[in-house]
Design an enzyme around this catalytic site. Sequence first.
Site, PDB file in Angstrom:
ATOM      1  N   LYS A   7       0.828  -0.910   0.298  1.00  0.00           N
ATOM      2  CA  LYS A   7       0.070  -0.603   0.285  1.00  0.00           C
ATOM      3  C   LYS A   7       1.007   1.193   0.566  1.00  0.00           C
ATOM      4  CE  LYS A   7      -1.024   1.461   3.738  1.00  0.00           C
ATOM      5  NZ  LYS A   7      -0.912   2.829   4.188  1.00  0.00           N
ATOM      6  N   CYS A  64      -3.274  12.883  13.292  1.00  0.00           N
ATOM      7  CA  CYS A  64      -4.258  11.317  13.020  1.00  0.00           C
ATOM      8  C   CYS A  64      -4.013  10.058  14.558  1.00  0.00           C
ATOM      9  CB  CYS A  64      -3.810  11.508  11.811  1.00  0.00           C
ATOM     10  SG  CYS A  64      -1.645   9.787  12.162  1.00  0.00           S
ATOM     11  N   ASP A  78       5.399   0.359  11.954  1.00  0.00           N
ATOM     12  CA  ASP A  78       4.458  -0.474  11.460  1.00  0.00           C
ATOM     13  C   ASP A  78       4.646  -1.694  12.194  1.00  0.00           C
ATOM     14  OD1 ASP A  78       4.092   2.325  10.382  1.00  0.00           O
ATOM     15  OD2 ASP A  78       4.244   1.766   8.821  1.00  0.00           O
TER      16      ASP A  78
END
Length: 422
Positions: free
Chosen positions: A23, A121, A310
């Site tokens: 992605k 965020c 991540d």
Amino acid sequence: MKKFIIKGPNKAVKGNVKISGAKNSCLPLMAASILFKNKVILKNVPFVKDVITMKDLLSSLGAKVVFSESKKIMTITNKKNHKLIVPYKLVSTMRAGVLTMGSLLGRYPQKKIKVALGGGCALGIRDTSWHLAGFKSLGAKNTLDKGYVNIYSKHGLAGSVYKFPKVTVTGTSNLIMASIFVKGRHIIKNISIEPEVIDLINFLNNSGANIKFLGKRSIIIKGVKELVNGKHTIIGDRIEAFSYLCVGVITNGKININNINPNNLKSEIEILKKIGCKIESNDNSIKLISSKNLKPVNIKTGPFPNFATDNMPIILAVLTKVKGKSQIEETIFSNRYMAAPELNRMGAKITVKKNKAIIIGQKKLNSADCISSDLRTTFSIILGAIAAQGSSKISRIYHGLRGYYNLELKLKKLGIKIISKN
Ligand code: EPU
């Protein structure tokens, strides 16, 4: 809104997973299509929610985007000039929308570009000031007006030198895209060398750009007139790959993943070996055999080639089941332990102090109803639920669907007892 219900503890998995395209590679490549006057064809596209949002963004700018999900191919055609406004609606749901700043500026340097600022965020502050400072080094000014940043350069873009204060992934991609047609040459220092940035550089160079490395984290970009023959196969997703390897680890199973370059997971593989997994890798696949006697470990995240931030919530879930005391230090984001309170509700013992976490491994986790709050947290909670005794309900899984292609199906194929409910 969809929920997952997972029944655990799952027996040892034994199976194969085909990893989808990355992605975080696909999004900048799609943004880079703005630099082309003709067609761009992307292969191995993961049709996750963020990719669909980026498709909508490009369409709103005037591009024609056609895709075949079954063939994993996307074709982007830019016949007309683009609209130069990126609306808040699209940037607020997907931060990667800021990636269009660099490509719009590169293609239309003397026009005014308006891009909505994404705001904060869940992971912490997500600033773009280094992206803008990079554009300034090319001669592009910016002003802020009602939440939109206006970027323009009266006299076009001219090369100089810019050094990022700290490594930024989308900041690097943005400045590279802005510099492709620069007058002269632009030198960028302290860049991100994440595999997804290298994928973007390869794509641009194969299309006629002139980007060369001067050192490990420095590049020189000589301006070219145009980009042509935009065709590229997206690399496999290293975060998805690590996530499925960890399904193998936490169930004490055996797993084989393919469509992934093991070199993009060197630090992660080292950690999995340290905790006691057996790993064999080929050019494009990784085979893992877990152990019943996993050992604790200390991990520090960092820019590539270090352990990826991540992948941190993913290993966090695994370590809740590893006997002994493990420690994690997160160095990229200020709020990356959102999975910890959810895993603790299952009986995990994670203590978070500032950017550090101490994990005391438990023999048993118990099912709980959990709420996911971001993309990687979703997978972390899924791992907890797979290991826990009983049925866990996970809400807000749409976060996970932003980045994991065919999540439910891939887990089901491995034998995970998962169902989704509205
Ligand atoms: N930063 C600033 N100022 C800037 C730019 C960055 O202070 O102008 C800070 C950030 O606040 C953060 C650090 O620098 O503390 C690194 O952020 P970076 O810019 O590298 O993150 P990003 O480019 O916004 C990408 C990925 C993230 C991944 C990070 C770190 C994409 C689309 N996103 O974000 O992916 O966590 O790099 O590797 O590539 C995910 O896929 O789950 C995800 C969040």
